[in-house]
Design a protein around this motif. Structure first.
Motif, PDB file in Angstrom:
ATOM      1  N   ASN A   1       0.825  -1.205   0.000  1.00 50.56           N
ATOM      2  CA  ASN A   1       0.000   0.000   0.000  1.00 50.56           C
ATOM      3  C   ASN A   1       0.862   1.260   0.000  1.00 50.56           C
ATOM      4  OD1 ASN A   1      -2.694   1.287   0.230  1.00 50.56           O
ATOM      5  ND2 ASN A   1      -1.953   1.932   2.223  1.00 50.56           N
ATOM      6  N   ASP A   2       1.951   1.238   0.771  1.00 53.78           N
ATOM      7  CA  ASP A   2       2.876   2.376   0.788  1.00 53.78           C
ATOM      8  C   ASP A   2       3.524   2.566  -0.580  1.00 53.78           C
ATOM      9  OD1 ASP A   2       2.318   2.884   3.407  1.00 53.78           O
ATOM     10  OD2 ASP A   2       4.063   1.852   4.210  1.00 53.78           O
ATOM     11  N   MET A   3       3.856   1.464  -1.215  1.00 53.94           N
ATOM     12  CA  MET A   3       4.465   1.552  -2.551  1.00 53.94           C
ATOM     13  C   MET A   3       3.490   2.142  -3.568  1.00 53.94           C
ATOM     14  SD  MET A   3       6.421  -2.140  -2.759  1.00 53.94           S
ATOM     15  CE  MET A   3       7.536  -2.671  -1.447  1.00 53.94           C
ATOM     16  N   GLY A   4       2.200   1.788  -3.401  1.00 53.75           N
ATOM     17  CA  GLY A   4       1.219   2.274  -4.350  1.00 53.75           C
ATOM     18  C   GLY A   4       0.751   3.685  -4.065  1.00 53.75           C
ATOM     19  N   GLN A   5       0.489   3.996  -2.776  1.00 55.95           N
ATOM     20  CA  GLN A   5      -0.060   5.301  -2.424  1.00 55.95           C
ATOM     21  C   GLN A   5       1.013   6.360  -2.218  1.00 55.95           C
ATOM     22  OE1 GLN A   5      -3.270   5.798  -2.509  1.00 55.95           O
ATOM     23  NE2 GLN A   5      -3.830   3.660  -2.805  1.00 55.95           N
ATOM     24  N   LYS A   6       2.082   5.989  -1.534  1.00 53.05           N
ATOM     25  CA  LYS A   6       3.118   6.958  -1.189  1.00 53.05           C
ATOM     26  C   LYS A   6       4.320   6.902  -2.134  1.00 53.05           C
ATOM     27  CE  LYS A   6       1.874   6.534   3.701  1.00 53.05           C
ATOM     28  NZ  LYS A   6       2.375   6.206   5.080  1.00 53.05           N
ATOM     29  N   ARG A   7       4.240   6.014  -3.128  1.00 54.02           N
ATOM     30  CA  ARG A   7       5.344   5.850  -4.087  1.00 54.02           C
ATOM     31  C   ARG A   7       6.658   5.538  -3.373  1.00 54.02           C
ATOM     32  NH1 ARG A   7       2.192   4.660  -8.113  1.00 54.02           N
ATOM     33  NH2 ARG A   7       0.605   6.266  -8.463  1.00 54.02           N
ATOM     34  N   LYS A   8       6.555   4.744  -2.326  1.00 56.32           N
ATOM     35  CA  LYS A   8       7.739   4.332  -1.588  1.00 56.32           C
ATOM     36  C   LYS A   8       8.284   3.069  -2.235  1.00 56.32           C
ATOM     37  CE  LYS A   8       9.254   3.296   3.141  1.00 56.32           C
ATOM     38  NZ  LYS A   8       8.805   3.099   4.550  1.00 56.32           N
ATOM     39  N   ASN A   9       9.417   3.190  -2.920  1.00 56.55           N
ATOM     40  CA  ASN A   9       9.905   2.100  -3.765  1.00 56.55           C
ATOM     41  C   ASN A   9      10.611   0.988  -3.013  1.00 56.55           C
ATOM     42  OD1 ASN A   9       8.967   3.283  -6.174  1.00 56.55           O
ATOM     43  ND2 ASN A   9      10.757   4.605  -6.270  1.00 56.55           N
ATOM     44  N   THR A  10      11.237   1.294  -1.898  1.00 57.35           N
ATOM     45  CA  THR A  10      12.045   0.285  -1.214  1.00 57.35           C
ATOM     46  C   THR A  10      11.633   0.147   0.248  1.00 57.35           C
ATOM     47  OG1 THR A  10      13.759   1.932  -0.697  1.00 57.35           O
ATOM     48  CG2 THR A  10      14.032   0.643  -2.707  1.00 57.35           C
ATOM     49  N   THR A  11      11.486  -1.080   0.687  1.00 58.89           N
ATOM     50  CA  THR A  11      11.311  -1.432   2.096  1.00 58.89           C
ATOM     51  C   THR A  11      12.175  -2.653   2.342  1.00 58.89           C
ATOM     52  OG1 THR A  11       9.408  -2.820   1.562  1.00 58.89           O
ATOM     53  CG2 THR A  11       8.951  -0.540   2.213  1.00 58.89           C
ATOM     54  N   PHE A  12      12.778  -2.755   3.504  1.00 63.48           N
ATOM     55  CA  PHE A  12      13.773  -3.804   3.737  1.00 63.48           C
ATOM     56  C   PHE A  12      13.113  -5.107   4.168  1.00 63.48           C
ATOM     57  CE2 PHE A  12      17.627  -5.796   5.327  1.00 63.48           C
ATOM     58  CZ  PHE A  12      18.557  -5.345   4.414  1.00 63.48           C
ATOM     59  N   ASN A  13      13.617  -6.217   3.624  1.00 66.41           N
ATOM     60  CA  ASN A  13      13.117  -7.553   3.930  1.00 66.41           C
ATOM     61  C   ASN A  13      14.279  -8.381   4.474  1.00 66.41           C
ATOM     62  OD1 ASN A  13      12.306 -10.340   3.716  1.00 66.41           O
ATOM     63  ND2 ASN A  13      10.664  -9.701   2.334  1.00 66.41           N
ATOM     64  N   PHE A  14      14.291  -8.615   5.779  1.00 65.38           N
ATOM     65  CA  PHE A  14      15.406  -9.325   6.409  1.00 65.38           C
ATOM     66  C   PHE A  14      15.437 -10.803   6.031  1.00 65.38           C
ATOM     67  CE2 PHE A  14      15.112  -5.593   9.147  1.00 65.38           C
ATOM     68  CZ  PHE A  14      16.449  -5.261   9.303  1.00 65.38           C
ATOM     69  N   ALA A  15      14.276 -11.397   5.806  1.00 66.16           N
ATOM     70  CA  ALA A  15      14.252 -12.811   5.398  1.00 66.16           C
ATOM     71  C   ALA A  15      14.930 -12.996   4.047  1.00 66.16           C
ATOM     72  CB  ALA A  15      12.810 -13.308   5.345  1.00 66.16           C
ATOM     73  N   ALA A  16      14.688 -12.061   3.121  1.00 66.05           N
ATOM     74  CA  ALA A  16      15.344 -12.138   1.806  1.00 66.05           C
ATOM     75  C   ALA A  16      16.841 -11.890   1.936  1.00 66.05           C
ATOM     76  CB  ALA A  16      14.720 -11.117   0.854  1.00 66.05           C
ATOM     77  N   LEU A  17      17.245 -11.030   2.870  1.00 65.70           N
ATOM     78  CA  LEU A  17      18.671 -10.795   3.111  1.00 65.70           C
ATOM     79  C   LEU A  17      19.369 -12.079   3.540  1.00 65.70           C
ATOM     80  CD1 LEU A  17      21.159  -8.884   3.754  1.00 65.70           C
ATOM     81  CD2 LEU A  17      20.208  -8.726   6.052  1.00 65.70           C
ATOM     82  N   LEU A  18      18.743 -12.834   4.415  1.00 66.20           N
ATOM     83  CA  LEU A  18      19.376 -14.032   4.975  1.00 66.20           C
ATOM     84  C   LEU A  18      19.287 -15.235   4.030  1.00 66.20           C
ATOM     85  CD1 LEU A  18      18.102 -13.752   8.665  1.00 66.20           C
ATOM     86  CD2 LEU A  18      20.350 -13.133   7.783  1.00 66.20           C
TER      87      LEU A  18
END
Length: 316
Positions: free
Chosen positions: A160-177
């Motif tokens: 929702n933040d990506m769509g409404q606020k145009r926030k392109n990046t949020t961190f995903n720790f599971a994908a990091l590991l």
């Protein structure tokens, strides 16, 4: 609406839920107005007591006259008129509601426990605070939740933040590991296979360096010879380790964005192919979700190969 809606007092014949205190027979469970049973002095169902049977609530056929969609009392999702369970959280849709100030009690003075009923709140799980009636990029929030399956309370607010606020990046720790394995878990197979191949390839210099170092320390002469010096292997190992670290960080930064694109493309594809509602929801569930079985198989294969490689190294 309480448990005894449309049920009449067996003594006076008037509705039980008319504001009067209700009492329950401790032997058969029959409900009465407290005033009525005080006047009568006992439960009138002597036959049930003699046969040690329980009072049964009269069965009445329920008719649903409303043509409005059913809203889930747990998560707030709008469901089809003929739905029995919420399509998102599985909550029964025809549960009776228990008023918060219930005055039901037993003859002994104890109070009955209220029914498990949760009042509608549009900002609760499994939507993570996003109103279930809203849309993200013109796709209903419910459709996102059905497709995602696991951890919707995490992904939907970020999408929702990506769509409404145009926030392109949020961190995903599971994908990091877990990088490639995490992509496979989320059924992003192409990205997952590519990442695993790249990460394994970048680990080869470190593996070769470790094997040569062990052979040198143990004075093993039958180890496969490679046309590289130990210094070159060490240098390549450091570069590849740094590259692996960079890839891991990039996975943590961009995975949620990539997963949103993946979900959106798959949902729109299903929308174009399936028009019937129940089949549409079934297809979303099957296409989306996670693949825990695949991860279990890959981890098992990895463990077997690792054990086999150590065995061959030591007992060659």
């Amino acid at each position: 609406m309480g448990k005894y809606q449309n049920v009449d007092c067996p003594i006076c014949g008037e509705p039980l839920e008319n504001g009067k205190v209700i009492v329950i027979c401790p032997e058969c469970g029959a409900p009465y107005h407290k005033d009525c049973v005080d006047k009568e002095g006992k439960c009138i169902f002597d036959e049930l007591h003699a046969q040690k049977k329980a009072w049964e609530m009269p069965k009445k056929e329920v008719h649903y006259t409303s043509d409005e969609p059913k809203r889930c009392s747990r998560c707030g999702t709008l469901n089809p008129i003929d739905g029995l369970f919420c399509e998102v959280c599985g909550n029964p849709l025809n549960q009776p509601k228990q008023p918060p100030n219930s005055n039901q009690q037993t003859f002994t003075g104890g109070f009955q426990k209220p029914l498990n009923y949760m009042a509608y709140d549009p900002f609760t799980t499994p939507f993570g605070g996003v109103n279930p009636d809203e849309k993200i990029d013109e796709i209903p929030v419910k459709d996102w939740a059905v497709f995602i399956g696991q951890n919707t309370q995490y992904f939907i607010p970020k999408f929702n933040d990506m769509g409404q606020k145009r926030k392109n990046t949020t961190f995903n720790f599971a994908a990091l590991l877990f990088n490639g394995f995490y992509f496979l878990y989320r059924k992003m197979y192409l990205w997952g296979i590519m990442l695993i191949v790249v990460m394994v390839g970048l680990q080869i210099p470190s593996i070769l360096f470790t094997i040569q170092e062990m052979a040198k320390n143990m004075m093993m002469t039958d180890v496969i010879q490679i046309p590289f010096s130990m210094e070159a292997l060490a240098h390549a190992s450091n570069i590849c380790s740094a590259a692996r670290l960079v890839i891991m960080v990039l996975c943590g930064i961009f995975t949620n964005r990539l997963y949103k694109f993946h979900c959106e493309n798959k949902i729109r594809k299903v929308q174009n192919q399936v028009t019937e509602h129940h089949e549409y929801m079934k297809t979303l569930t099957k296409t989306g979700g996670t693949s825990a079985k695949l991860i279990f198989i890959l981890v098992t294969i990895y463990f077997i190969l690792s054990t086999l490689s150590v065995f061959l190294l030591w007992f060659k």
